[in-house]
Design a protein around this motif. Structure first.
Motif, PDB file in Angstrom:
ATOM      1  N   TRP A   1      18.080   7.579   0.522  1.00  0.00           N
ATOM      2  CA  TRP A   1      18.650   6.310   0.966  1.00  0.00           C
ATOM      3  C   TRP A   1      20.074   6.185   0.435  1.00  0.00           C
ATOM      4  O   TRP A   1      20.304   6.106  -0.755  1.00  0.00           O
ATOM      5  CB  TRP A   1      17.826   5.131   0.448  1.00  0.00           C
TER       6      TRP A   1
ATOM      7  N   ARG B   1      22.766   9.969 -10.353  1.00  0.00           N
ATOM      8  CA  ARG B   1      24.090  10.016  -9.727  1.00  0.00           C
ATOM      9  C   ARG B   1      25.049   9.019 -10.361  1.00  0.00           C
ATOM     10  O   ARG B   1      24.637   7.932 -10.755  1.00  0.00           O
ATOM     11  CB  ARG B   1      23.933   9.659  -8.252  1.00  0.00           C
TER      12      ARG B   1
ATOM     13  N   PRO C   1       6.420  12.099  -2.180  1.00  0.00           N
ATOM     14  CA  PRO C   1       7.825  11.722  -2.166  1.00  0.00           C
ATOM     15  C   PRO C   1       8.490  12.062  -3.497  1.00  0.00           C
ATOM     16  O   PRO C   1       7.868  12.007  -4.565  1.00  0.00           O
ATOM     17  CB  PRO C   1       7.806  10.219  -1.964  1.00  0.00           C
TER      18      PRO C   1
ATOM     19  N   SER D   1      12.181   9.692   2.522  1.00  0.00           N
ATOM     20  CA  SER D   1      11.927   9.764   1.089  1.00  0.00           C
ATOM     21  C   SER D   1      13.066   9.079   0.341  1.00  0.00           C
ATOM     22  O   SER D   1      14.216   9.142   0.723  1.00  0.00           O
ATOM     23  CB  SER D   1      11.783  11.216   0.651  1.00  0.00           C
ATOM     24  N   SER D   2      12.731   8.427  -0.747  1.00  0.00           N
ATOM     25  CA  SER D   2      13.643   7.456  -1.333  1.00  0.00           C
ATOM     26  C   SER D   2      14.948   8.062  -1.833  1.00  0.00           C
ATOM     27  O   SER D   2      15.970   7.411  -1.893  1.00  0.00           O
ATOM     28  CB  SER D   2      12.939   6.733  -2.470  1.00  0.00           C
ATOM     29  N   SER D   3      14.941   9.334  -2.182  1.00  0.00           N
ATOM     30  CA  SER D   3      16.156   9.900  -2.747  1.00  0.00           C
ATOM     31  C   SER D   3      17.287   9.947  -1.727  1.00  0.00           C
ATOM     32  O   SER D   3      18.440  10.023  -2.084  1.00  0.00           O
ATOM     33  CB  SER D   3      15.870  11.300  -3.272  1.00  0.00           C
TER      34      SER D   3
END
Lengths: 322, 420
Positions: B9, A21, A12, B5-7
């Motif tokens: 969310w 961001r 991941p 995959s966490s990015s």
């Protein structure tokens, strides 16, 4: 699916990426955000889980028959009664036997199905769906099908018809507990309902194993079949297996529907702890005190088992601690 | 898959999902149907009935309720085999029924769940079957109005017994023999219900014992009962008894469809059975067990109770009086137009032409000659304890003495709670 796409999921992306961001809107107010996100769940948890648990503990020390707002404190009498003068201890044993059998069996069957479906070269989607579909069936509906058409005791029940071709006499699968045919009914029902769901989990995990591993193993001389499965596939499935075993154990603890419908409460065998508590508290006796005492005992046992399992299997520990 | 995959969310998605879940939870909480209609004129009353199997019964109960002008009565018709559980848990809540049917239960009286109905019944007390008054009376007060009496006995196919040259059994031994002779490839000799608990009271009475004695002490633990349990075990394992049938004893299907030659059942099944089998139908009481036993019939039935903790106790009592005391037409309709039941009121029973001849008349005779009524002190907890005796010593190969000892322990705890 090619090896390149699956590899991306196996590793991941780092969490850091999101912090790069710019923040907008509710910027900075971390506390508010925390409550905004967890609040609704927390309220539900408190109202539907913690309050009932607290109330149960309180009830378990009172003579709470035909009422949930009792006034007569009786100390540990309820605990004494449920442990010495009821079928509850026996039901804990029944459940343990059931769990010891059903958890490994479901695990093995769903893994086997996943391996088979994974090797398919055609009609993959079809077979995946076919095995997954029973998951959508209600336990009660399935129990009725099993009881009334497949394992009916009359001569035209499906199982009796098939056995009849070989000259076997009609069997009363559910009414007659010796030999315990009822386990065949319950286990087959549960496998049919559950195996598909865990098969999907295993399938996802299988597809995440990089093909390079198998290639490397083959070059190193590992024989395809058992050796590869034992030393490559199985270790790679460790995380999924642990999760599946935990989920299966929880499901076994919650066993009620199919037992209630197949065995009914008018028996002394195959009574799960929840059924005994149901009989005591909600059934004819309406003894909420003794029922709550049993529930407290059961909760403590579940806590202990979960903790022990965490210790043994390392579930819930962070990746870095391994 | 990559969405996991966490990015990826996204806050908005999470919030949307969270709100969605909360909303769903809220909706689910509102979903329970309490049977209570909101609004409408006058007092609203709720009544609980278990689902009777006979066609037209639900419509009948709703029709009677509609005819009542002083309150708006809604009916919860509870299907499935969990009527007790639903009724008892509802009684603890604010959505509790005002009026409900059940069997006489001392515990419900002692805990103040059911209201004293003496003032409604007293004026017509003499018109009721004295046994029905007795089984609802505690310390001189009457707590329920009997609607119907339901004697339970064996039904049999006359033609099948004749063909196998079997006489109607009068002792349990004879029943075992008859079952053996009547069993063929396609027909089992006898059907006692799928779990045998349907006859648990009859076994006690037929062995010459009783559930509890006059002093409210255990009276079922006798040698006769032990013998009866042993014989039932013999019957259970003989292969001559129908097991795991699609329907249970209260449904006429097993006999109607020729699955068995003799079936335990209730008087309610009689009209359907007569329609299906015509004259090929007879009845007999549960046969005698041992030397001191005698044939018996268990008189079950249903009674009306008023929730003493309800919001409209007076309105509920008025409704119960109107329907189950004053409206004799409806009472007669309820007892005789769907399944057959014996009206507990003499004036109605006397005028019931349907029960005056043929098989129904025989049933009434069994009811009067061999009938045993409920004992209000022998409550559900004790009956459940005795059901365990049936399970462990008839269906399982347990020792009946040991099973009865276990039962005694549970019953004595209960007796102590009730009588101190």
């Amino acid at each position: 699916m090619s090896a390149t796409t699956t590899r991306g999921v196996a590793q991941p992306a780092p969490v850091k990426a999101s912090q790069a961001r710019p923040r907008r809107g509710l910027r900075g107010n971390a506390t508010l955000n925390f409550w905004l996100f967890t609040g609704p769940f927390l309220i539900g948890l408190v109202i539907f889980v913690f309050v009932p648990i607290g109330w149960s503990i309180w009830l378990s020390f009172f003579d709470a028959r035909y009422t949930v707002t009792p006034s007569q404190f009786i100390g540990l009498d309820n605990y004494k009664q449920i442990l010495t003068n009821s079928n509850f201890p026996q039901s804990l044993l029944t459940f343990t036997v059931f769990a010891v059998f059903i958890v490994p069996t479901t695990w093995a069957l769903s893994l086997g199905l996943a391996l088979l479906v994974n090797r398919l070269r055609f009609m993959r989607a079809f077979f995946r769906s076919v095995f997954f579909l029973p998951t959508a069936v209600s336990y009660v509906a399935a129990a009725l099908v099993w009881k009334m058409s497949i394992f009916s005791g009359v001569r035209f029940g499906l199982a009796n018809t098939v056995f009849g071709w070989f000259g076997v006499d009609n069997i009363a699968y559910l009414a007659d507990p010796s030999p315990p045919w009822y386990w065949v009914v319950i286990v087959s029902l549960r496998l049919w309902l559950q195996a598909g769901f865990y098969m999907i989990l295993f399938l996802a995990a299988l597809q995440n194993i990089p093909a390079e591993l198998y290639e490397a193993a083959a070059i190193d001389g590992a024989k395809p079949g058992w050796q590869t499965f034992r030393y490559i596939t199985l270790p790679q499935l460790r995380a999924t297996s642990t999760a599946v075993v935990l989920l299966l154990l929880v499901a076994a603890y919650q066993a009620f529907d199919e037992f209630f419908n197949l065995i009914s409460t008018k028996a002394t065998w195959a009574q799960t702890p929840l059924m005994e508590l149901y009989k005591t508290a909600l059934g004819n006796s309406q003894d909420y005190g003794a029922g709550s005492a049993g529930a407290v005992i059961l909760s403590l046992l579940i806590c202990l088992v979960t903790l022990a399992q965490g210790k043994i299997m390392g579930f819930g520990r962070g990746e870095e601690s391994k | 898959m990559s969405a996991l995959s966490s990015s990826n969310w996204d806050r908005r998605n999470v919030l949307r999902a969270a709100l969605g879940l909360t909303a769903a939870g809220g909706l689910a909480a509102c979903g329970s149907n309490t049977g209570r209609s909101s609004g409408g004129s006058g007092t609203g009353l709720v009544q609980y009935f278990h689902a009777y199997g006979e066609a037209g019964t639900e419509q009948a109960i709703k029709r009677y309720a509609k005819a009542y002008s002083k309150a708006n009565v809604t009916t919860s018709w509870i299907t499935g085999n969990t009527f007790e559980a639903k009724l008892f848990s509802a009684l603890l809540t604010k959505q509790a029924p005002d009026v409900f049917e059940f069997h006489p239960q001392l515990q419900m009286v002692k805990s103040g769940q059911v209201a004293d109905l003496s003032d409604l019944i007293d004026p017509v007390k003499d018109d009721f079957n004295p046994a029905d008054i007795k089984s609802h009376t505690v310390d001189g007060k009457i707590y329920g109005i009997r609607m119907i009496d339901d004697p339970q006995f064996f039904y049999y196919r006359k033609s099948m017994l004749e063909k196998a040259k079997v006489d109607v059994p009068t002792t349990l031994d004879e029943l075992l023999e008859a079952a053996a002779k009547l069993t063929t490839d396609k027909v089992k000799g006898v059907f006692l219900g799928n779990d045998f608990t349907a006859v648990q009271n009859a076994v006690i009475f037929s062995a010459g014992a009783n559930t509890l004695d006059e002093k409210n002490q255990i009276a079922y633990h006798t040698d006769g009962v032990v013998q009866g349990l042993k014989q039932l075990r013999q019957l259970f394992t003989s292969g001559n008894v129908l097991l795991d049938a699609p329907t249970d004893f209260w449904d006429p299907s097993s006999l109607d469809q020729g699955l068995c030659a003799i079936q335990w059942g209730g008087m309610w099944s009689m009209p359907v059975m007569q329609k299906a089998l015509g004259d090929d139908l007879g009845i007999f009481p549960f046969p005698a067990i041992g030397s001191s036993g005698k044939q018996s019939v268990y008189n079950g039935g249903w009674s009306m109770f008023v929730n003493a903790k309800g919001k409209n106790v007076d309105a509920a009592k008025e409704y119960v009086k109107w329907l189950w005391i004053d409206q004799k037409k409806y009472q007669e309709d309820w007892a005789l137009s769907y399944g057959f039941h014996i009206p507990p009121r003499t004036s109605i029973a006397n005028g019931a032409t349907k029960l005056k001849s043929g098989l129904p008349a025989e049933a009434v005779k069994l009811f009067t000659d061999f009938g045993h009524f409920d004992n209000i002190a022998y409550d559900q907890t004790m009956q459940t304890a005795f059901a365990d005796v049936i399970a462990s010593s008839v269906r399982k190969n347990g020792n009946p003495e040991a099973a009865l000892d276990t039962c005694d322990k549970k019953v004595n705890v209960e007796l102590k709670k009730l009588f101190g």
